[in-house]
Design a protein around this motif. Structure first.
Motif, PDB file in Angstrom:
ATOM      1  N   ALA B   9       0.410  -0.538   0.352  1.00  0.00           N
ATOM      2  CA  ALA B   9       0.017  -0.068   0.222  1.00  0.00           C
ATOM      3  C   ALA B   9       0.797   1.096  -0.277  1.00  0.00           C
ATOM      4  CB  ALA B   9      -1.077  -0.083   0.999  1.00  0.00           C
ATOM      5  N   TYR B  10       0.963   2.258  -0.733  1.00  0.00           N
ATOM      6  CA  TYR B  10       1.518   3.698  -1.110  1.00  0.00           C
ATOM      7  C   TYR B  10       0.167   4.241  -1.397  1.00  0.00           C
ATOM      8  CZ  TYR B  10       4.374   6.613  -3.081  1.00  0.00           C
ATOM      9  OH  TYR B  10       5.240   7.971  -3.071  1.00  0.00           O
ATOM     10  N   ASN B  11       0.547   5.246  -0.264  1.00  0.00           N
ATOM     11  CA  ASN B  11      -1.083   6.030   0.180  1.00  0.00           C
ATOM     12  C   ASN B  11      -2.133   5.816  -0.095  1.00  0.00           C
ATOM     13  OD1 ASN B  11       1.022   8.048   0.824  1.00  0.00           O
ATOM     14  ND2 ASN B  11       1.746   9.357  -1.632  1.00  0.00           N
ATOM     15  N   GLU B  12      -2.729   4.635   0.571  1.00  0.00           N
ATOM     16  CA  GLU B  12      -3.625   4.306   0.442  1.00  0.00           C
ATOM     17  C   GLU B  12      -4.786   4.337   1.553  1.00  0.00           C
ATOM     18  OE1 GLU B  12      -5.017   3.592  -2.723  1.00  0.00           O
ATOM     19  OE2 GLU B  12      -2.823   2.426  -3.882  1.00  0.00           O
ATOM     20  N   GLU B  13      -4.317   5.786   1.982  1.00  0.00           N
ATOM     21  CA  GLU B  13      -5.102   5.410   3.092  1.00  0.00           C
ATOM     22  C   GLU B  13      -6.792   6.112   3.626  1.00  0.00           C
ATOM     23  OE1 GLU B  13      -5.214   9.557   4.371  1.00  0.00           O
ATOM     24  OE2 GLU B  13      -5.700  10.258   3.218  1.00  0.00           O
ATOM     25  N   VAL B  16      -7.444   1.034   2.591  1.00  0.00           N
ATOM     26  CA  VAL B  16      -6.822  -0.001   3.086  1.00  0.00           C
ATOM     27  C   VAL B  16      -6.478  -0.119   4.547  1.00  0.00           C
ATOM     28  CG1 VAL B  16      -4.882   1.348   4.128  1.00  0.00           C
ATOM     29  CG2 VAL B  16      -3.419  -0.952   3.430  1.00  0.00           C
ATOM     30  N   SER B  36       3.936  -0.816   4.171  1.00  0.00           N
ATOM     31  CA  SER B  36       3.392   0.564   3.198  1.00  0.00           C
ATOM     32  C   SER B  36       5.315   1.447   3.060  1.00  0.00           C
ATOM     33  CB  SER B  36       2.975   1.633   4.101  1.00  0.00           C
ATOM     34  OG  SER B  36       3.378   3.148   4.083  1.00  0.00           O
ATOM     35  N   SER B  39       4.820   6.349   2.456  1.00  0.00           N
ATOM     36  CA  SER B  39       3.514   6.693   2.547  1.00  0.00           C
ATOM     37  C   SER B  39       3.444   7.778   2.769  1.00  0.00           C
ATOM     38  CB  SER B  39       2.806   5.798   2.605  1.00  0.00           C
ATOM     39  OG  SER B  39       2.403   4.452   2.107  1.00  0.00           O
ATOM     40  N   THR B  43      -1.904   5.874   5.609  1.00  0.00           N
ATOM     41  CA  THR B  43      -1.284   4.814   5.808  1.00  0.00           C
ATOM     42  C   THR B  43      -1.153   4.035   6.462  1.00  0.00           C
ATOM     43  OG1 THR B  43      -1.446   5.048   3.152  1.00  0.00           O
ATOM     44  CG2 THR B  43      -1.015   2.968   3.806  1.00  0.00           C
ATOM     45  N   GLY B  87      -3.445  -2.721  -1.964  1.00  0.00           N
ATOM     46  CA  GLY B  87      -4.434  -2.263  -1.141  1.00  0.00           C
ATOM     47  C   GLY B  87      -5.199  -0.838  -1.557  1.00  0.00           C
ATOM     48  N   ASP B  88      -5.540  -0.678  -2.818  1.00  0.00           N
ATOM     49  CA  ASP B  88      -6.713  -0.074  -3.490  1.00  0.00           C
ATOM     50  C   ASP B  88      -8.020  -0.382  -3.294  1.00  0.00           C
ATOM     51  OD1 ASP B  88      -6.593  -1.730  -5.466  1.00  0.00           O
ATOM     52  OD2 ASP B  88      -5.396  -0.375  -6.693  1.00  0.00           O
ATOM     53  N   GLY B 205      -7.710   7.175  -3.801  1.00  0.00           N
ATOM     54  CA  GLY B 205      -6.259   7.211  -3.791  1.00  0.00           C
ATOM     55  C   GLY B 205      -5.799   7.811  -5.706  1.00  0.00           C
TER      56      GLY B 205
END
Ligand SMILES: Nc1nc2c(ncn2[C@@H]2O[C@H](COP(=O)(O)OP(=O)(O)OP(=O)(O)O)[C@@H](O)[C@H]2O)c(=O)[nH]1
Ligand SMILES: [Mg+2]
Lengths: 118, 241
Positions: B9-13, B16, B36, B39, B43, B87-88, B205
């Motif tokens: 998960a990369y910048n998926e607040e 996720v 992560s 991020s 996240t 994670g998206d 995201g």
């Protein structure tokens, strides 16, 4: 291009191509960083084999002596590669710093935990 | 049987937390680890609050490095089966049983959830036209190279067994790893199969794949696939290899 230098530049660029391929195959060079080398050797190979290509490139740049045009081209690509190296090294040194800091902070936290556990 | 879900998960607040919750309810017995890497949003804290273990890499190194960190976590934790879920929110955790089935049964070492076979043909998220053309090109090349019929090799929805966990912990591609990792598994002698799944559109995201990157994606992955033809095959190192 003059015949003799043409022979040298063909041998040189093919040699470079084979070397790059071997390095990637043996995983001494990552694919990602091989691309710019591949383009370079292909471009050098192209101008040393396709007749007229180097001459028209040279004329477009105002160079009337083909071997010089060849060196200018090689110089251009090598400059790009050197620049890419500098960018990658900058990134690596930044990351190296961050990693050392992270490791040191982790060590400190573990020592704290060990003290508390005792 | 110990099960672990690996979520890159990369910048998926935005998504996720829901993904973790859905995995918990679909497979209460599975542990969940969110990777992560650098991020810059929430996240990591969202994932931790939803009950996942969180591995925070100190900087962004791309999805390959993140996923491999997940496989290392799985190997060190002694897990028997690992699943990979984006994670998206594009993958539906209620379908985890579908992709785990053949791995559990010992019919395949690695199973990929494909949106292009079976009942998934009709509806569900299929990505853009350009991306589908790229995917089907990879699918054809990879099918010829592996001798398995593969239709969705860029899918990140997969399940694999312990041997594959060990292989990927040792060796995993850095960038755009999905297609190449399947070839790695095949070269190591593992059986790959696909099961039909439905995919959803991103829950929020931003996609990591821009138009320029997709050109690099095509060139790099194609080149790497062909280089593997002349490379030494990957081998499992160490005990009971
Ligand atoms: N940890 C980590 N995760 C990443 C990185 N890049 C992508 N991901 C995650 O990997 C998953 C898939 O990435 P996406 O950008 O959605 O790629 P995709 O699903 O192939 O493309 P779309 O169909 O456009 O969404 C998502 O959960 C991302 O958050 C990364 O550099 N680090
Ligand atoms: Mg996605």
């Amino acid at each position: 291009m003059h015949e003799r230098i043409q022979i040298f530049s063909v041998i040189g660029s093919v040699g470079l191509l084979i070397l790059i391929f071997e390095l990637v195959r043996r995983r001494r060079l990552k694919e990602k960083y091989s691309l710019v080398w591949l383009f370079t050797s292909l471009a050098l190979f192209a101008v040393s084999t396709i007749p007229g290509l180097l001459d028209s490139f040279g004329h477009a740049m105002g160079i009337y002596y083909s071997p010089t045009a060849f060196f200018i081209l090689a110089f251009f690509f090598l400059t790009l590669i050197a620049l890419q190296f500098s960018v990658v090294i900058s990134k690596l040194s930044e990351r190296n710093k961050t990693l050392s800091q992270e490791v040191a902070l982790l060590k400190q936290r573990i020592e704290e935990l060990e003290k508390k556990g005792r | 049987m110990r099960l672990i879900a690996i979520i890159p998960a990369y910048n998926e607040e935005a998504t996720v937390g829901k993904v973790v919750a859905e995995i918990h309810s679909a497979m209460p017995e599975a542990d969940v680890v969110v990777i992560s890497d650098g991020s810059v949003d929430a996240t990591a804290s969202v994932a931790a609050a939803s009950g996942a273990a969180v591995v925070n890499l100190p900087f962004n190194m791309g999805i390959g490095a993140a996923v491999q960190a997940g496989y290392r976590y799985a190997e060190q934790g002694g897990y028997d089966i690992a699943v990979q879920v984006d994670g998206d929110g594009q993958h539906d955790p209620s379908e985890l049983a579908v992709i785990i089935g053949p791995v559990m049964a010992g019919n395949a070492e690695i199973v990929v959830g494909s949106r292009f076979i079976g009942r998934s043909d009709s509806d569900g998220f299929k990505s853009t036209r350009m991306r589908r053309i790229g995917i089907s090109l990879f699918a054809r090349v990879l099918s010829v190279m592996t001798g398995h019929r593969l239709t969705d090799p860029t899918s990140g929805f997969r399940a694999c067994n312990r041997k594959t966990i060990r292989l990927f912990a040792q060796e995993y591609p850095d960038d755009y790893p999905e297609v190449e990792s399947l070839l790695l598994a095949h070269l190591a002698g593992f059986r790959i199969s696909e099961e039909p799944v439905k995919m959803r559109a991103r829950g929020g995201g931003h996609s990591s794949i821009t138009p320029i990157k997709s050109v690099y994606y095509m060139v790099k992955v194609m080149m790497v696939l062909f280089i593997w033809l002349v490379r030494k095959k990957p081998e499992l190192e160490g005990r009971d290899a």
